[in-house]
Write a protein that holds these residues in place. Sequence first.
Motif, PDB file in Angstrom:
ATOM      1  N   ILE A   1     -78.901 -25.967 -73.352  1.00 42.08           N
ATOM      2  CA  ILE A   1     -79.253 -25.140 -72.136  1.00 42.08           C
ATOM      3  C   ILE A   1     -78.151 -25.807 -71.090  1.00 42.08           C
ATOM      4  CG2 ILE A   1     -80.414 -24.370 -70.213  1.00 42.08           C
ATOM      5  CD1 ILE A   1     -82.627 -23.853 -72.414  1.00 42.08           C
ATOM      6  N   GLN A   2     -78.236 -26.885 -70.669  1.00 40.61           N
ATOM      7  CA  GLN A   2     -77.467 -27.585 -69.712  1.00 40.61           C
ATOM      8  C   GLN A   2     -76.081 -27.542 -70.228  1.00 40.61           C
ATOM      9  OE1 GLN A   2     -78.772 -28.250 -66.874  1.00 40.61           O
ATOM     10  NE2 GLN A   2     -76.941 -28.874 -65.774  1.00 40.61           N
ATOM     11  N   PHE A   3     -75.634 -27.859 -71.174  1.00 43.52           N
ATOM     12  CA  PHE A   3     -74.152 -27.673 -71.670  1.00 43.52           C
ATOM     13  C   PHE A   3     -73.667 -26.341 -71.463  1.00 43.52           C
ATOM     14  CE2 PHE A   3     -74.255 -31.609 -73.391  1.00 43.52           C
ATOM     15  CZ  PHE A   3     -73.102 -32.020 -73.782  1.00 43.52           C
ATOM     16  N   LEU A   4     -74.539 -25.102 -71.798  1.00 45.78           N
ATOM     17  CA  LEU A   4     -73.996 -23.773 -71.695  1.00 45.78           C
ATOM     18  C   LEU A   4     -73.982 -23.498 -70.220  1.00 45.78           C
ATOM     19  CD1 LEU A   4     -73.035 -21.563 -73.377  1.00 45.78           C
ATOM     20  CD2 LEU A   4     -75.377 -20.619 -73.327  1.00 45.78           C
ATOM     21  N   MET A   5     -74.623 -23.911 -69.448  1.00 45.17           N
ATOM     22  CA  MET A   5     -74.890 -23.529 -67.932  1.00 45.17           C
ATOM     23  C   MET A   5     -73.609 -24.316 -67.182  1.00 45.17           C
ATOM     24  SD  MET A   5     -79.106 -23.588 -67.180  1.00 45.17           S
ATOM     25  CE  MET A   5     -78.921 -23.636 -65.290  1.00 45.17           C
ATOM     26  N   GLU A   6     -73.686 -25.615 -67.150  1.00 46.22           N
ATOM     27  CA  GLU A   6     -72.798 -26.392 -66.644  1.00 46.22           C
ATOM     28  C   GLU A   6     -71.345 -26.438 -67.065  1.00 46.22           C
ATOM     29  OE1 GLU A   6     -72.123 -31.092 -65.240  1.00 46.22           O
ATOM     30  OE2 GLU A   6     -74.142 -30.534 -65.995  1.00 46.22           O
ATOM     31  N   ARG A   7     -71.127 -26.350 -68.318  1.00 47.11           N
ATOM     32  CA  ARG A   7     -69.666 -26.310 -68.824  1.00 47.11           C
ATOM     33  C   ARG A   7     -69.376 -25.152 -69.553  1.00 47.11           C
ATOM     34  NH1 ARG A   7     -67.185 -31.130 -69.343  1.00 47.11           N
ATOM     35  NH2 ARG A   7     -65.331 -29.726 -69.850  1.00 47.11           N
ATOM     36  N   ASN A   8     -69.910 -24.325 -69.864  1.00 48.99           N
ATOM     37  CA  ASN A   8     -69.780 -23.026 -70.635  1.00 48.99           C
ATOM     38  C   ASN A   8     -69.477 -23.490 -72.107  1.00 48.99           C
ATOM     39  OD1 ASN A   8     -69.630 -20.061 -71.338  1.00 48.99           O
ATOM     40  ND2 ASN A   8     -67.553 -20.281 -70.475  1.00 48.99           N
ATOM     41  N   ILE A   9     -70.332 -24.543 -72.707  1.00 49.78           N
ATOM     42  CA  ILE A   9     -69.956 -25.002 -73.681  1.00 49.78           C
ATOM     43  C   ILE A   9     -71.261 -24.537 -74.846  1.00 49.78           C
ATOM     44  CG2 ILE A   9     -69.532 -27.021 -75.438  1.00 49.78           C
ATOM     45  CD1 ILE A   9     -68.081 -28.198 -73.040  1.00 49.78           C
ATOM     46  N   LEU A  10     -70.943 -24.071 -75.945  1.00 48.61           N
ATOM     47  CA  LEU A  10     -72.132 -23.538 -76.682  1.00 48.61           C
ATOM     48  C   LEU A  10     -72.197 -24.818 -77.951  1.00 48.61           C
ATOM     49  CD1 LEU A  10     -74.167 -21.509 -77.445  1.00 48.61           C
ATOM     50  CD2 LEU A  10     -72.394 -20.548 -78.815  1.00 48.61           C
TER      51      LEU A  10
ATOM     52  N   VAL B   1     -70.581 -40.792 -64.467  1.00 53.34           N
ATOM     53  CA  VAL B   1     -70.832 -39.384 -63.320  1.00 53.34           C
ATOM     54  C   VAL B   1     -72.131 -39.014 -63.735  1.00 53.34           C
ATOM     55  CG1 VAL B   1     -68.662 -39.519 -62.771  1.00 53.34           C
ATOM     56  CG2 VAL B   1     -69.118 -37.890 -64.478  1.00 53.34           C
ATOM     57  N   ARG B   2     -72.563 -38.315 -62.854  1.00 56.47           N
ATOM     58  CA  ARG B   2     -73.928 -37.264 -63.194  1.00 56.47           C
ATOM     59  C   ARG B   2     -73.341 -35.940 -63.443  1.00 56.47           C
ATOM     60  NH1 ARG B   2     -79.719 -36.978 -59.977  1.00 56.47           N
ATOM     61  NH2 ARG B   2     -80.429 -35.058 -61.030  1.00 56.47           N
ATOM     62  N   GLY B   3     -73.806 -35.528 -64.815  1.00 57.29           N
ATOM     63  CA  GLY B   3     -73.312 -34.348 -64.911  1.00 57.29           C
ATOM     64  C   GLY B   3     -72.690 -34.417 -66.330  1.00 57.29           C
TER      65      GLY B   3
ATOM     66  N   SER C   1     -87.863 -32.947 -66.441  1.00 57.39           N
ATOM     67  CA  SER C   1     -86.632 -32.934 -65.192  1.00 57.39           C
ATOM     68  C   SER C   1     -85.537 -33.922 -65.801  1.00 57.39           C
ATOM     69  CB  SER C   1     -87.288 -33.600 -64.224  1.00 57.39           C
ATOM     70  OG  SER C   1     -88.400 -33.008 -63.829  1.00 57.39           O
ATOM     71  N   PRO C   2     -84.789 -33.461 -66.818  1.00 62.71           N
ATOM     72  CA  PRO C   2     -83.641 -34.223 -67.412  1.00 62.71           C
ATOM     73  C   PRO C   2     -82.572 -34.541 -66.453  1.00 62.71           C
ATOM     74  CG  PRO C   2     -83.697 -31.899 -68.159  1.00 62.71           C
ATOM     75  CD  PRO C   2     -84.790 -31.996 -67.336  1.00 62.71           C
ATOM     76  N   VAL C   3     -82.156 -35.758 -66.549  1.00 63.72           N
ATOM     77  CA  VAL C   3     -80.830 -36.175 -65.803  1.00 63.72           C
ATOM     78  C   VAL C   3     -79.761 -36.456 -66.848  1.00 63.72           C
ATOM     79  CG1 VAL C   3     -79.765 -37.803 -64.048  1.00 63.72           C
ATOM     80  CG2 VAL C   3     -82.122 -36.854 -63.925  1.00 63.72           C
ATOM     81  N   MET C   4     -78.735 -35.860 -66.641  1.00 61.89           N
ATOM     82  CA  MET C   4     -77.632 -36.002 -67.636  1.00 61.89           C
ATOM     83  C   MET C   4     -76.567 -36.687 -67.053  1.00 61.89           C
ATOM     84  SD  MET C   4     -77.941 -32.460 -69.903  1.00 61.89           S
ATOM     85  CE  MET C   4     -79.340 -32.141 -70.479  1.00 61.89           C
ATOM     86  N   LEU C   5     -75.797 -37.636 -67.725  1.00 59.61           N
ATOM     87  CA  LEU C   5     -74.723 -38.703 -67.093  1.00 59.61           C
ATOM     88  C   LEU C   5     -73.760 -38.747 -68.408  1.00 59.61           C
ATOM     89  CD1 LEU C   5     -76.805 -41.686 -65.816  1.00 59.61           C
ATOM     90  CD2 LEU C   5     -76.099 -39.498 -64.678  1.00 59.61           C
TER      91      LEU C   5
ATOM     92  N   LEU D   1     -81.099 -38.142 -69.698  1.00 65.12           N
ATOM     93  CA  LEU D   1     -80.192 -38.187 -71.024  1.00 65.12           C
ATOM     94  C   LEU D   1     -78.830 -38.784 -70.682  1.00 65.12           C
ATOM     95  CD1 LEU D   1     -79.676 -35.448 -73.508  1.00 65.12           C
ATOM     96  CD2 LEU D   1     -77.960 -36.566 -72.478  1.00 65.12           C
ATOM     97  N   PHE D   2     -78.511 -39.682 -71.445  1.00 66.67           N
ATOM     98  CA  PHE D   2     -77.239 -40.419 -71.106  1.00 66.67           C
ATOM     99  C   PHE D   2     -76.243 -40.211 -72.102  1.00 66.67           C
ATOM    100  CE2 PHE D   2     -80.428 -42.924 -69.063  1.00 66.67           C
ATOM    101  CZ  PHE D   2     -79.929 -43.135 -67.819  1.00 66.67           C
ATOM    102  N   LEU D   3     -75.026 -39.640 -71.884  1.00 68.03           N
ATOM    103  CA  LEU D   3     -73.866 -39.357 -72.694  1.00 68.03           C
ATOM    104  C   LEU D   3     -73.095 -40.304 -72.543  1.00 68.03           C
ATOM    105  CD1 LEU D   3     -73.188 -35.527 -72.002  1.00 68.03           C
ATOM    106  CD2 LEU D   3     -74.673 -36.419 -73.710  1.00 68.03           C
ATOM    107  N   ALA D   4     -72.965 -41.282 -73.605  1.00 67.39           N
ATOM    108  CA  ALA D   4     -72.363 -42.677 -73.544  1.00 67.39           C
ATOM    109  C   ALA D   4     -70.860 -42.391 -73.949  1.00 67.39           C
ATOM    110  CB  ALA D   4     -73.311 -43.905 -74.412  1.00 67.39           C
ATOM    111  N   GLY D   5     -70.682 -41.447 -74.633  1.00 68.09           N
ATOM    112  CA  GLY D   5     -69.172 -41.456 -75.040  1.00 68.09           C
ATOM    113  C   GLY D   5     -68.458 -40.726 -74.005  1.00 68.09           C
TER     114      GLY D   5
END
Length: 577
Positions: A462-471, A432-434, A419-423, A8-12
């Motif tokens: 799930i990753q947003f909440l785990m990594e950044r505490n963003i719901l 950056v990764r994450g 196995s998602p990879v988020m950038l 998953l690539f976050l382009a913004g």
Amino acid sequence: MAASRASLFLAGSSVTSASGTSRRNRCVSLSRRMAVSTEQVTSVVAMATTSLIENGTLSERKKGRKEESELILNVYSNPDEITQETRKTLKDYFQECRDLMIGSDGGPPRWFSPLECGSHTRDSPLFLFLPGIDGTGLGLITHHHKLGKIFDMWCLHIPVKDRTSFTDLVKLVEKTVRSEYQSSPDRPIYLVGESLGACIALDVAARNPDVDLVLILANPATSFSRSRLQSLIPLLELMPDQLVPNLSHVLNLLSGDPLRMAWENVVKGILPLQTIGKLSQDLVSMSSYLSVLADMLPRETLLWKLRMLKSASASANSHLHAVKVQSLLLSSGKDQLFPSQVEAQRLRHMLPKCEIREFKESGHFLLLEDSVDLVTNIKGASFYRHGKYLDYVSDYMPPTPYEFKKIFESNRWVIAATSPVMLSTLGNGKVVRGLAGIPSEGPVLCVGYHMLLGFELAPMVIQFLMERNILLRGIAHPMMFNRLREGKMLDLATFDTYRIMGAVPVSGPNFYKLMSSKSHVLLYPGGVREALHRKGEEYKLFWPEQPEFVRMASKFGAKIVPFGVVGEDDVGEVLCI
């Protein structure tokens, strides 16, 4: 191997904004937060911070420190380390029944509020618990701590020797309901009843159509005419006192089968000595409960309660046509007292605003079981509200850490399989990764497209909440919230997880409220059609020609974060060939 991983690539980037927000504006915003935290040196810190950030020297250090602070304070960061919520147990129920509720007091019935239920807010809805055949009012003891945070909770206690009729119990509850409604007409009143209490709740709702009531009914006794208990009435009437059997069979109905529970404790154990000791402890505890049950339901009281159940069932069934309020049915799959699952389906067709939650492995007293969380089910069914109508934004309560842990575990297989990879992209353009490039403060609008069946959704939220505490508050299809037609509905329990995680039905007012509350919003303009795309439509957008969400985001100065997802459709094509 890399081709088989769904990435998953976050382009913004964090500087992307619908209103053209500049880097300088972001710096002023950060300096104001610093000024608030150090009031004595407001002007000095603000000027120094703005200058250094514009030069690019302090921005990365401050951002890094902020991310470290977020990770430390984020209770969702490691679901495997989240412990189970503190709650009382079945043993506490019997001990408090013996010490506090079973005595020589013969009445009358009265309300009480548990001591652990005093942490609610002033605008919390009123919660009236109506007990089942036990009459103690402690049937929700395992939920008191959690319920007390969001409800003004009262419990009805019916003493062992009390002989108040069913009709008088209905009048007692109705009097309380009318009194509270007159004092707070805008506050909903929850009537939560188990077996006998469910019949009381139905009668009160039928007699008071003008009151804003919400019914939560656990294994209602409306099916008494088809239950095994009906045959006990003539038996107890004819049997001499010396031949009345003990109540050990009631224990077998309390939480399913206690021997089965004890055996499950052995299977779940780690060390043989520990499991044997646990099994022995369970059996000793169960045998000690028999005397409490005998005191709770002596022969005369049991006979009185069975007769009351018969009249309660007849009365409630005769008034079902007049019940128009919102209702949530909790039915057990292994209820040996009543045919609860069949009865729940019957009631769903008779009650126009009714939903069902099934517990296939539970016995009759499901509210005393450790596996049942009443608050989670209320939240998942979208039954919690402060006013006359549900507000998906202001009435929403984020998941507790333990609720999130259970959601994470139920989606673990999806995360393991993809196995998602988020950038993400930082403000300086570096990828950056994450998720470090996602703005911490809202309003933020994440806009993207669906992969096949939308499997990217759960790992991303799930990753947003785990990594950044963003719901991420997802804008969801109405089918997750609405029934097909009057008296019929989809199996909405399938979507409980989405509602617990903050999904709201798609509508302009809901989008407006999310933006005004500075939320992080997740939007898929392509909707279900995009998630159910056909062969040859991979990575094709099904967005409307005039995306109105841009205008709404611009109105609130929201940062728009477009994102893309790659890999899932490619993996699906490989697996299907």
